[in-house]
Design a protein around this motif. Structure first.
Motif, PDB file in Angstrom:
ATOM      1  N   VAL A  42       0.950  -1.272   0.217  1.00 27.25           N
ATOM      2  CA  VAL A  42      -0.187  -0.218   0.135  1.00 27.25           C
ATOM      3  C   VAL A  42       0.932   1.320  -0.075  1.00 27.25           C
ATOM      4  O   VAL A  42       0.343   2.227  -0.651  1.00 27.25           O
ATOM      5  N   GLY A  43       1.903   1.093   0.628  1.00 27.36           N
ATOM      6  CA  GLY A  43       2.671   2.344   0.628  1.00 27.36           C
ATOM      7  C   GLY A  43       3.453   2.409  -0.519  1.00 27.36           C
ATOM      8  O   GLY A  43       3.367   3.753  -0.991  1.00 27.36           O
ATOM      9  N   LEU A  44       3.667   1.569  -1.187  1.00 24.99           N
ATOM     10  CA  LEU A  44       4.438   1.583  -2.544  1.00 24.99           C
ATOM     11  C   LEU A  44       3.358   2.033  -3.631  1.00 24.99           C
ATOM     12  O   LEU A  44       3.787   3.076  -4.641  1.00 24.99           O
ATOM     13  N   MET A  45       2.084   1.495  -3.512  1.00 25.80           N
ATOM     14  CA  MET A  45       1.194   1.748  -4.807  1.00 25.80           C
ATOM     15  C   MET A  45       0.330   3.233  -4.473  1.00 25.80           C
ATOM     16  O   MET A  45       0.179   3.908  -5.399  1.00 25.80           O
ATOM     17  N   ARG A  48       2.461   7.756   0.593  1.00 23.71           N
ATOM     18  CA  ARG A  48       3.044   8.221   1.970  1.00 23.71           C
ATOM     19  C   ARG A  48       1.822   8.283   2.985  1.00 23.71           C
ATOM     20  O   ARG A  48       1.658   7.281   4.217  1.00 23.71           O
ATOM     21  N   THR A  49       0.728   8.672   2.734  1.00 26.89           N
ATOM     22  CA  THR A  49      -0.413   8.982   3.484  1.00 26.89           C
ATOM     23  C   THR A  49      -1.141   7.791   3.832  1.00 26.89           C
ATOM     24  O   THR A  49      -1.381   7.335   4.967  1.00 26.89           O
ATOM     25  N   GLU A  50      -1.411   7.077   2.924  1.00 23.11           N
ATOM     26  CA  GLU A  50      -2.247   5.779   2.762  1.00 23.11           C
ATOM     27  C   GLU A  50      -1.485   4.557   3.084  1.00 23.11           C
ATOM     28  O   GLU A  50      -1.813   3.911   4.072  1.00 23.11           O
ATOM     29  N   GLY A  51      -0.002   4.648   3.100  1.00 21.17           N
ATOM     30  CA  GLY A  51       0.834   3.755   3.567  1.00 21.17           C
ATOM     31  C   GLY A  51       1.204   3.576   5.090  1.00 21.17           C
ATOM     32  O   GLY A  51       0.912   2.906   5.871  1.00 21.17           O
ATOM     33  N   GLY A  55      -0.440   1.206   7.711  1.00 21.44           N
ATOM     34  CA  GLY A  55       0.464   0.546   8.725  1.00 21.44           C
ATOM     35  C   GLY A  55       0.229   0.820  10.193  1.00 21.44           C
ATOM     36  O   GLY A  55       0.129  -0.027  10.750  1.00 21.44           O
ATOM     37  N   LEU A  56      -0.481   1.972  10.530  1.00 25.31           N
ATOM     38  CA  LEU A  56      -0.945   2.227  11.716  1.00 25.31           C
ATOM     39  C   LEU A  56      -2.281   1.347  12.001  1.00 25.31           C
ATOM     40  O   LEU A  56      -2.125   0.607  13.226  1.00 25.31           O
ATOM     41  N   TYR A  82       5.094   4.528   5.902  1.00 25.81           N
ATOM     42  CA  TYR A  82       5.304   6.029   5.389  1.00 25.81           C
ATOM     43  C   TYR A  82       6.611   6.062   4.664  1.00 25.81           C
ATOM     44  O   TYR A  82       6.732   6.714   3.562  1.00 25.81           O
ATOM     45  N   ILE A  83       7.590   5.372   5.045  1.00 27.85           N
ATOM     46  CA  ILE A  83       8.877   5.398   4.456  1.00 27.85           C
ATOM     47  C   ILE A  83       8.794   4.677   2.989  1.00 27.85           C
ATOM     48  O   ILE A  83       9.233   4.980   1.926  1.00 27.85           O
ATOM     49  N   ASN A  84       7.853   3.683   2.789  1.00 28.23           N
ATOM     50  CA  ASN A  84       7.617   2.894   1.366  1.00 28.23           C
ATOM     51  C   ASN A  84       6.802   4.060   0.518  1.00 28.23           C
ATOM     52  O   ASN A  84       6.895   3.619  -0.566  1.00 28.23           O
ATOM     53  N   GLY A  85       6.024   4.849   1.066  1.00 30.13           N
ATOM     54  CA  GLY A  85       5.307   5.823   0.252  1.00 30.13           C
ATOM     55  C   GLY A  85       6.457   6.572  -0.514  1.00 30.13           C
ATOM     56  O   GLY A  85       6.060   7.116  -1.539  1.00 30.13           O
TER      57      GLY A  85
END
Length: 168
Positions: A42-45, A48-51, A55-56, A82-85
């Motif tokens: 999800v972060g990658l696709m 940052r916000t959605e990832g 994640g939370l 966030y980082i993967n975003g």
């Protein structure tokens, strides 16, 4: 609203798979980290916000189920999402090698954080044992499951993306 419901249902399904089905499919006492695959994907696709939000949510689910302290997994998974975003601009739907590399790297980071918070703080210093019998087998098992689950998450992402384009 549709994407929020979709990602919540996806997280819940993957959480249930990880805590039920894959507990029965353990190999050498290790089960794959399905939740990590979802958060990284999800972060990658989606960015940052959605990832971070996925994640939370996933981290808090794990905190409620497994955590001794509420919030440790939530913070770790939120940070991972966030980082993967940041890699969102490098996302290509036909590439699977890059997401698999991210899953491997994030699984290593996640397990190092778990080692620090749950073992090192209690003066259990045998890191090589933990790496050999926990981190490495989990990374291998998780990457095998990533091959299948990533394609499903990609299909969900592409369907949401086309739905968002039609609605605008």
């Amino acid at each position: 609203m549709k994407k929020v419901i979709t990602w919540i249902v996806t997280c819940l399904i993957c959480f249930l798979l990880q805590t039920t089905v894959f507990q029965w499919l353990k190999l050498a006492g290790i089960s794959p980290n399905i939740i990590l695959i979802v958060v990284v994907s999800v972060g990658l696709m989606r960015g940052r916000t959605e990832g971070m939000l996925v994640g939370l949510f996933c981290g808090l689910l794990l905190d409620i189920m497994y955590g001794n302290i509420l919030g440790i997994y939530g913070i770790i998974y939120m940070t991972i999402g966030y980082i993967n975003g940041f890699f969102n601009h490098m996302f290509y739907s036909d590439d699977i090698v890059f997401p698999m590399g991210l899953v491997i790297g994030n699984d290593l980071i996640l397990n190092l954080a778990i080692y620090i918070f749950y073992f090192l703080m209690r003066n259990r210093l045998d890191f090589l044992f933990y790496f050999r019998y926990t981190i490495l087998p989990e990374m291998i098992y998780t990457i095998v499951i990533t091959l299948v689950l990533y394609k499903i998450l990609l299909a969900i992402h592409l369907r949401l993306k086309s739905s968002e384009k039609r609605s605008t």
